[in-house]
Write a protein that holds these residues in place. Structure first.
Motif, mmCIF file in Angstrom:
data_model
loop_
_atom_site.group_PDB
_atom_site.id
_atom_site.type_symbol
_atom_site.label_atom_id
_atom_site.label_comp_id
_atom_site.label_asym_id
_atom_site.label_seq_id
_atom_site.Cartn_x
_atom_site.Cartn_y
_atom_site.Cartn_z
ATOM 1 N N GLU A 1 0.837 -1.201 0.000
ATOM 2 C CA GLU A 1 0.000 0.000 0.000
ATOM 3 C C GLU A 1 0.877 1.258 0.000
ATOM 4 O OE1 GLU A 1 -3.734 -2.122 2.405
ATOM 5 O OE2 GLU A 1 -2.301 -0.923 3.532
ATOM 6 N N GLY B 1 -1.132 -12.898 5.248
ATOM 7 C CA GLY B 1 -0.194 -12.888 6.376
ATOM 8 C C GLY B 1 -0.865 -12.860 7.739
ATOM 9 N N ASP C 1 -11.259 -16.187 1.147
ATOM 10 C CA ASP C 1 -10.150 -15.736 0.294
ATOM 11 C C ASP C 1 -10.374 -16.298 -1.101
ATOM 12 O OD1 ASP C 1 -7.484 -14.874 -0.631
ATOM 13 O OD2 ASP C 1 -7.047 -14.654 1.496
ATOM 14 N N ASN C 2 -9.414 -16.131 -2.013
ATOM 15 C CA ASN C 2 -9.668 -16.608 -3.378
ATOM 16 C C ASN C 2 -9.551 -18.138 -3.456
ATOM 17 O OD1 ASN C 2 -6.991 -17.487 -4.253
ATOM 18 N ND2 ASN C 2 -6.423 -15.326 -4.185
ATOM 19 N N LYS D 1 -6.600 -20.410 -2.396
ATOM 20 C CA LYS D 1 -6.164 -20.461 -0.995
ATOM 21 C C LYS D 1 -7.088 -21.293 -0.099
ATOM 22 C CE LYS D 1 -3.753 -16.123 -1.639
ATOM 23 N NZ LYS D 1 -3.548 -14.724 -1.304
ATOM 24 N N TYR E 1 -14.182 -15.623 -2.243
ATOM 25 C CA TYR E 1 -14.845 -14.308 -2.307
ATOM 26 C C TYR E 1 -15.173 -13.893 -3.740
ATOM 27 C CZ TYR E 1 -10.502 -11.850 -3.728
ATOM 28 O OH TYR E 1 -9.388 -11.415 -4.391
ATOM 29 N N GLY F 1 -1.682 -10.757 -4.521
ATOM 30 C CA GLY F 1 -2.458 -11.822 -3.885
ATOM 31 C C GLY F 1 -2.019 -13.227 -4.228
#
Ligand SMILES: NC(=O)c1ccc[n+]([C@@H]2O[C@H](COP(=O)([O-])OP(=O)(O)OC[C@H]3O[C@@H](n4cnc5c(N)ncnc54)[C@H](OP(=O)(O)O)[C@@H]3O)[C@@H](O)[C@H]2O)c1
Length: 318
Positions: A45, A156, A176-177, A180, A195, A307
């Protein structure tokens, strides 16, 4: 010394390795010969300058030239007034204010650091301070038998949060995607949600606690996903969502018998050392996806930011 620097916000291409002077510790600071620095979403970020809160202290250009806040290494010099550490001590901590971990040497305030447990490698210790503090504080109200949902659970902080909520006896759902899902189950998640396919706020069985690491929805969606008396806390996400949660969330929560707010994470050894103790006794496991060199920091940051990381990514300068 070698340091990875950047002078403007942007993609990983704006990062480059430069020879810079070895920094001198000021009062209450120690200089660390960096052995490992883990990558956090906050590094990504601050690289991108987005969400807007990542520009605090540097609206047009970055306030610090070198990223990397979760540092582990050996104390090499100490400034005036330092009492807890001396050269040779092995330390680790979240250096969010100064950063500088993607370099051979970094300065950190003494107060940010703890003594590295001998049983953990530098790479392992570097994964704990920021992600561990978020995971601990985000799950500390977990009650045995309650339903806990962690949004962004494959990253994390999420990989620690799943394990901590399970230890406290909760039924845990990880979001999560798709790539994962097995990872989250291996960490102990009872249910998993992709998601990109399903919206956890449209559930028939609401949650008692939601820890959101990547908040993007409306306050009303979060309220809908909470059971009466339930608690929603977001640690990260879009600036707009965080602002809405801060302003609208508390009121909406109060009038509907729920608690909706932002998790302001307290940093410092008192907040991450208890998790390190659980890692030492192997009650909580550490997942290092991959370790990179300083030259590879752009790839390491992209792996987290885009990601692709399962658990934590680490940079080892030497
Ligand atoms: N509140 C505070 O005081 C404080 C302090 C420090 C840090 N933080 C913040 O806390 C957050 C911690 O994140 P972290 O380090 O655990 O991040 P991380 O390692 O990048 O994990 C985030 C996970 O969320 C997934 N994800 C992305 N978009 C999603 C969505 N819409 N729904 C569900 N999952 C999604 C990501 O996977 P994919 O992208 O592959 O899908 C990734 O697996 C950061 O935002 C950081 O800035 C807050």
């Amino acid at each position: 010394m070698k340091a990875v620097v950047y002078d403007r916000y942007g993609s990983p291409d704006v990062l480059h390795v430069e020879d810079v002077p070895v920094p001198t510790p000021a009062a209450d600071q120690v200089r660390i010969k960096v052995a490992a620095t883990s990558v956090n979403l906050s590094d990504w970020e601050c690289l991108r300058g987005s969400p807007a809160y990542a520009r605090i202290g540097g609206l047009r250009s970055p306030a610090t030239r070198t990223l990397g806040s979760d540092i582990a290494g050996v104390v090499d010099d100490v400034g005036e007034g330092v009492t807890r550490f001396r050269p040779g001590d092995e330390v680790y901590g979240d250096n969010l204010a100064l950063k500088g971990g993607f370099a051979e040497y970094a300065l950190a305030p003494e107060s940010a650091l703890g003594r590295k447990p001998a049983q953990l490698t530098f790479a392992e210790a570097s994964t704990i301070p920021q992600a561990g503090a978020i995971a601990r504080q985000g799950t500390e109200r977990t009650v045995a038998g309650s339903r806990v949902l962690i949004n962004g659970a494959g990253g994390g902080s999420g990989c620690f949060a799943i394990q901590l909520a399970k230890r406290l006896g909760a039924h845990v759902t990880g979001v999560d995607n798709a790539a994962k899902q097995d990872f989250m189950r291996a960490l102990g998640a009872d249910d998993v949600i992709d998601y990109r396919r399903d919206d956890f706020t449209r559930t028939s069985q609401p949650y008692d606690l939601i820890l959101d690491l990547v908040a993007h929805r409306s306050v009303f969606a979060y309220r809908r996903a909470l059971a009466p008396g339930g608690r929603y806390r977001c640690a990260g996400g879009s600036a707009r969502t965080l602002l809405r949660v801060l302003i609208v969330g508390s009121v909406t929560g109060r009038v509907t018998g729920r608690s909706i707010g932002v998790l302001v994470v307290k940093a410092g050894p008192a907040h991450f050392e208890p998790l390190a103790d659980l890692c030492v006794t192997e009650e909580v496991s550490i997942h290092v996806d991959r370790t990179f060199t300083l030259d590879e920091v752009p790839v390491a940051l992209a792996q987290v930011g885009e990601g692709r990381a399962l658990g934590k990514v680490v940079v080892a300068p030497s």
